[in-house]
Motif scaffolding. Structure first.
Motif, PDB file in Angstrom:
ATOM      1  N   GLY A  49       4.759 -12.356  27.989  1.00 24.23           N
ATOM      2  CA  GLY A  49       4.192 -13.564  27.411  1.00 24.23           C
ATOM      3  C   GLY A  49       4.481 -14.745  28.308  1.00 24.23           C
ATOM      4  O   GLY A  49       5.346 -14.698  29.173  1.00 24.23           O
ATOM      5  N   GLU A  95       4.364 -19.279  28.369  1.00 20.94           N
ATOM      6  CA  GLU A  95       4.147 -20.556  27.711  1.00 20.94           C
ATOM      7  C   GLU A  95       4.108 -21.604  28.802  1.00 20.94           C
ATOM      8  O   GLU A  95       4.963 -21.625  29.686  1.00 20.94           O
ATOM      9  CB  GLU A  95       5.299 -20.834  26.735  1.00 20.94           C
ATOM     10  CG  GLU A  95       5.114 -22.086  25.931  1.00 20.94           C
ATOM     11  CD  GLU A  95       6.190 -22.231  24.867  1.00 20.94           C
ATOM     12  OE1 GLU A  95       6.431 -23.371  24.478  1.00 20.94           O
ATOM     13  OE2 GLU A  95       6.748 -21.226  24.455  1.00 20.94           O
ATOM     14  N   ASN A 102       1.207 -27.769  24.995  1.00 16.59           N
ATOM     15  CA  ASN A 102       1.803 -26.450  25.201  1.00 16.59           C
ATOM     16  C   ASN A 102       0.811 -25.369  24.802  1.00 16.59           C
ATOM     17  O   ASN A 102       0.171 -25.455  23.758  1.00 16.59           O
ATOM     18  CB  ASN A 102       3.081 -26.291  24.367  1.00 16.59           C
ATOM     19  CG  ASN A 102       4.240 -27.051  24.956  1.00 16.59           C
ATOM     20  OD1 ASN A 102       4.309 -27.254  26.162  1.00 16.59           O
ATOM     21  ND2 ASN A 102       5.154 -27.491  24.099  1.00 16.59           N
ATOM     22  N   THR A 103       0.654 -24.373  25.663  1.00 15.75           N
ATOM     23  CA  THR A 103      -0.202 -23.231  25.340  1.00 15.75           C
ATOM     24  C   THR A 103       0.643 -21.966  25.379  1.00 15.75           C
ATOM     25  O   THR A 103       1.501 -21.804  26.240  1.00 15.75           O
ATOM     26  CB  THR A 103      -1.369 -23.094  26.339  1.00 15.75           C
ATOM     27  OG1 THR A 103      -0.836 -22.922  27.642  1.00 15.75           O
ATOM     28  CG2 THR A 103      -2.277 -24.296  26.292  1.00 15.75           C
ATOM     29  N   ASN A 104       0.396 -21.103  24.433  1.00 15.23           N
ATOM     30  CA  ASN A 104       1.121 -19.845  24.337  1.00 15.23           C
ATOM     31  C   ASN A 104       0.143 -18.700  24.526  1.00 15.23           C
ATOM     32  O   ASN A 104      -0.933 -18.702  23.956  1.00 15.23           O
ATOM     33  CB  ASN A 104       1.782 -19.707  22.958  1.00 15.23           C
ATOM     34  CG  ASN A 104       2.780 -20.808  22.703  1.00 15.23           C
ATOM     35  OD1 ASN A 104       3.562 -21.126  23.566  1.00 15.23           O
ATOM     36  ND2 ASN A 104       2.736 -21.389  21.523  1.00 15.23           N
ATOM     37  N   GLU A 105       0.541 -17.737  25.327  1.00 16.96           N
ATOM     38  CA  GLU A 105      -0.313 -16.587  25.573  1.00 16.96           C
ATOM     39  C   GLU A 105       0.566 -15.353  25.676  1.00 16.96           C
ATOM     40  O   GLU A 105       1.585 -15.361  26.357  1.00 16.96           O
ATOM     41  CB  GLU A 105      -1.093 -16.799  26.872  1.00 16.96           C
ATOM     42  CG  GLU A 105      -2.207 -15.825  27.083  1.00 16.96           C
ATOM     43  CD  GLU A 105      -3.059 -16.222  28.264  1.00 16.96           C
ATOM     44  OE1 GLU A 105      -2.742 -15.773  29.373  1.00 16.96           O
ATOM     45  OE2 GLU A 105      -4.015 -16.978  28.065  1.00 16.96           O
ATOM     46  N   GLN A 106       0.178 -14.305  24.985  1.00 11.22           N
ATOM     47  CA  GLN A 106       0.924 -13.058  24.991  1.00 11.22           C
ATOM     48  C   GLN A 106       0.030 -11.952  25.549  1.00 11.22           C
ATOM     49  O   GLN A 106      -1.126 -11.840  25.152  1.00 11.22           O
ATOM     50  CB  GLN A 106       1.363 -12.702  23.566  1.00 11.22           C
ATOM     51  CG  GLN A 106       2.084 -11.397  23.424  1.00 11.22           C
ATOM     52  CD  GLN A 106       3.486 -11.440  23.980  1.00 11.22           C
ATOM     53  OE1 GLN A 106       4.182 -12.414  23.799  1.00 11.22           O
ATOM     54  NE2 GLN A 106       3.886 -10.391  24.657  1.00 11.22           N
TER      55      GLN A 106
END
Length: 127
Positions: A50, A52, A59-63
């Motif tokens: 993942g 961030e 803030n962007t979160n990607e998994q």
């Protein structure tokens, strides 16, 4: 449980939907993209990594995930849906080159989820 051509079928324990974008016209003649369910299948979903980051002061979160399914006609333009979560397919690998199973390298973006349209066809997305 024995392996069948390198795939343990007991690990395919998540019921997922494979959806594809379909272009239709609305009442005003505008082109609208809708997600239409192609099929449901059993899959294994495993997180790989993942990240961030800060993008445009937000803030962007990607998994990232590896989703394993039996061989089917899936493309990188399709979306995998599991319990309301949507996974964008980035790459498709056929590890045995035998058309037996596929490994889909996908990302789930927490902040930029794909909007799913609601059809009156009575489809049930609760898996």
């Amino acid at each position: 449980m024995s392996l069948v051509k390198g795939l343990n079928p007991g690990r395919l324990k998540h019921r997922v939907s494979i959806k594809r974008y379909h272009h239709t016209e609305d009442d005003l003649g505008n082109t609208v993209n809708e997600l239409i369910e192609l099929k449901k299948t059993w899959a294994e979903i495993r997180p790989t990594r993942g990240k961030e980051e800060l993008e445009y002061y937000k803030n962007t979160n990607e998994q990232a995930y590896k989703i394993t399914i039996r061989y089917t006609d899936v493309t990188t333009k399709d979306v995998i849906v599991y319990k309301g979560r949507q996974f964008k397919i980035n790459a498709i690998a056929d590890p045995l080159e035998d058309n037996y199973y596929l490994e889909l390298l996908c990302t789930e973006s927490i902040d930029h989820a794909v909007k799913e349209s609601v059809n009156g066809g009575g489809q049930n997305d609760s898996l």
